[in-house]
Design an enzyme around this catalytic site. Structure first.
Site, PDB file in Angstrom:
ATOM      1  N   GLY B  75      45.763  37.402  46.347  1.00  0.00           N
ATOM      2  CA  GLY B  75      45.738  35.943  46.395  1.00  0.00           C
ATOM      3  C   GLY B  75      44.443  35.389  45.827  1.00  0.00           C
ATOM      4  O   GLY B  75      44.439  34.371  45.127  1.00  0.00           O
ATOM      5  N   CYS B 329      29.158  34.196  65.005  1.00  0.00           N
ATOM      6  CA  CYS B 329      28.835  35.584  65.313  1.00  0.00           C
ATOM      7  C   CYS B 329      29.928  36.517  64.818  1.00  0.00           C
ATOM      8  O   CYS B 329      29.667  37.623  64.390  1.00  0.00           O
ATOM      9  CB  CYS B 329      28.656  35.781  66.809  1.00  0.00           C
ATOM     10  SG  CYS B 329      26.950  35.538  67.288  1.00  0.00           S
TER      11      CYS B 329
END
Lengths: 148, 402
Positions: B75, B329
């Protein structure tokens, strides 16, 4: 996601000293929610300056939780002076290392301990040798990271 | 880490398991019909015939003319090709491109690349559900606007854009439109002819084909050039030896997806709504991100206040549940997902986000197991959270004052 040592995962899954202390001798909070970690440390310090009990609360990633857990383990039962000598490197080593992007979390643990000791010193109007006033936000000097 | 008793895969927007029938379809093209499709002997012609067949099958599902489909490696390649080569090919008409603030990095980073080369990019804002307003799109169009690129079904929050209306706006102003359908294909019925879309990108591994194959639809007559320099494959528009087994696998995967489309999509939607309903009812201080109903059938995205996403993901993993998060994170950067910030979430709420994406193998038992685990984990992490402690203390203070 970062890859963690077994020790980090063990402390994350079973954090030591998690909780709060009612009427603590000292309490310190560092970090900021915008960056994704906040650490709070509570101390119960006796009149000989020994840390009888320590508790923490942390909002953050697994590294932040594990470093809080390990740092509190390392200072428990120690004198204030000994606790001041617990560095972020010592916390990192005790956890068998942290991924490079997570090393700043160990800095937060050291800062939280210093912040709680500073609070204790202020409450008791004493000066602790070698302790400087901690920054409330350890990220404030951090440079913006280039994201690609 | 000890091994959990059960594993639940809820990250189908990241990738899907290759369907057994797809593997079956691919196998002969590795060692039996292994010829290069450009070779003149029969072994080569067998491979060529195979990709012709695959192209026709995929085109039939999309209402496309087979020669307008170009096979790519993924993609990301399709999107890079669509954006960069279209902007180059039409640079005499202008150097302005319009996109949205909720695109995949394949688009945003291609835009950054174009910007460094003198092109201009407008990022359309979205509403709280992640929806683009066609009127705002129209207002952003300038005389030098060449192309608009729109993510059809959002990879993070699942919101489905009003593509028909956006294409209508583009048509009226002579602007080309590229649809990033990487998450949409297999989950939404797409007819490129009815839509009258100019370019459309897709990726096989999002719908049970393997990683490493995708395609770009380019409407006949559109100017473009090969993104890769080399041989004359794909009618000189995409150099490189065709990945025959993977192309065959992608055709089979789309055949399977469309064969039981209504049943599969309805089933996933019902399960997704069950998940959303339970989480919102049973977990406090939690919100759904994305549009309530105009969303991809398998996508649920939540934000849990006072907790952080990576801790949530690792705790889920300890219970065998695989998911993803938009927290900083979890991604390794300092900032949480740009999509979550674009819908107006404050940083600290965006850090506590969780994306659960269902697939054809997800069961009701998987969902119920996940909800139970989530309840325990969220409670545990909040017990550990100084933000939650402050929130509870604040509430106590308020009630003490009353």
């Amino acid at each position: 996601m970062a890859s963690y040592s077994e020790k980090v995962m063990e402390h994350f899954a079973n954090p030591r000293n998690m909780g709060e202390i009612a009427n603590p001798s000292g309490v310190g909070t560092v970090g900021n929610a915008q960056c994704g970690d906040i650490m709070r440390v509570y101390f119960d310090i006796d009149d000989k300056g020994v840390i009888r009990d320590v508790k923490f609360k942390t909002f953050g990633c697994a590294a932040a939780v594990a470093t809080s857990s390990m740092a509190t383990e390392l200072v428990k039962g120690k004198t204030i002076q000994e606790a001041l000598e617990v560095t972020n490197q010592a916390v990192c080593e005790a956890l068998d290392g942290l991924p490079p992007v997570k090393v700043h979390c160990s800095l937060l643990a050291e800062e939280a301990i210093h912040a709680a000791l500073w609070d204790y010193a202020e409450k008791n109007s004493i000066a602790i040798e070698g302790l400087v006033k901690p920054k409330s936000d350890i990220h404030e000097d951090e440079a913006e990271e280039e994201d690609y | 880490m000890s091994h959990p008793a059960r594993t639940v895969y809820l990250d189908n927007a990241a990738t899907t398991a290759v369907a057994p029938e797809v593997i079956e379809e691919m196998l002969p093209y590795f060692s039996r019909y292994y010829g290069n499709p450009s070779a003149l002997y029969e072994l080569g012609q067998q491979a060529r015939n195979a990709i012709t067949d695959a192209r026709e099958r995929i085109a039939a599902h999309l209402g496309a003319n087979p020669p307008d489909l170009y096979f790519t490696s993924c993609g990301t390649e399709s999107i890079n090709w669509a954006l960069k080569e279209t902007m180059f090919a039409y640079s005499q008409n202008g150097r302005h491109l319009i996109t949205t603030s909720v695109e995949h990095h394949a688009t945003t980073h291609s835009c950054d690349w174009l910007k460094k080369r003198g092109y201009e990019v407008t990022y359309l804002p979205v509403d709280q559900y992640g929806m683009v307003d066609p009127a705002q799109f129209e207002a952003a169009i300038r005389p030098d606007t060449v192309l608009a690129s729109i993510i059809y079904g959002n990879n993070e929050i699942g919101t489905i854009q009003p593509l028909e209306q956006l294409i209508d706006v583009a048509r009226r102003h002579g602007v080309l439109l590229h649809a990033d359908a990487v998450q949409a294909l297999g989950n939404l019925r797409i007819d490129v002819t009815k839509l009258d879309v100019d370019l459309l990108s897709a990726s096989g591994h999002k719908f049970y084909a393997p990683k490493g194959v995708g395609f770009l639809y380019i409407k006949k007559g559109l100017r473009t050039r090969s993104f890769l320099d080399g041989g004359a494959q794909e009618r000189k528009r995409r150099a490189g030896t065709e990945n025959v087994p993977y192309i065959m696998g992608m055709a089979k995967a789309l055949d399977l997806c469309m064969a039981n489309f209504d049943e599969r999509v309805t089933r996933e939607t019902v399960l997704r709504d069950h998940l959303i309903k339970r989480v919102l009812a049973e977990v406090e201080h939690c919100r759904l991100n994305g549009h309530r109903s105009l969303r991809l059938p398998g996508n649920a995205n939540f934000s849990f206040e006072f907790i952080e996403g990576e801790s949530l993901l690792l705790s889920l993993e300890q219970r065998g549940i695989m998911a993803s998060s938009g927290s900083a994170c979890a991604s390794g950067s300092l900032d949480p997902s740009h999509v979550l910030l674009a819908i107006g979430l404050p940083h600290e709420i965006a850090h506590g986000s969780l994306r659960l994406t269902l697939g054809r193998d997800t069961s009701r038992a998987d969902i119920d197991y996940t909800v139970e685990a989530l309840k325990e984990i969220v409670a545990h992490l909040r017990q550990m959270s100084p933000l939650y402690e402050d929130f509870v203390a604040g509430k106590k203070q308020l009630s003490a004052r009353k």
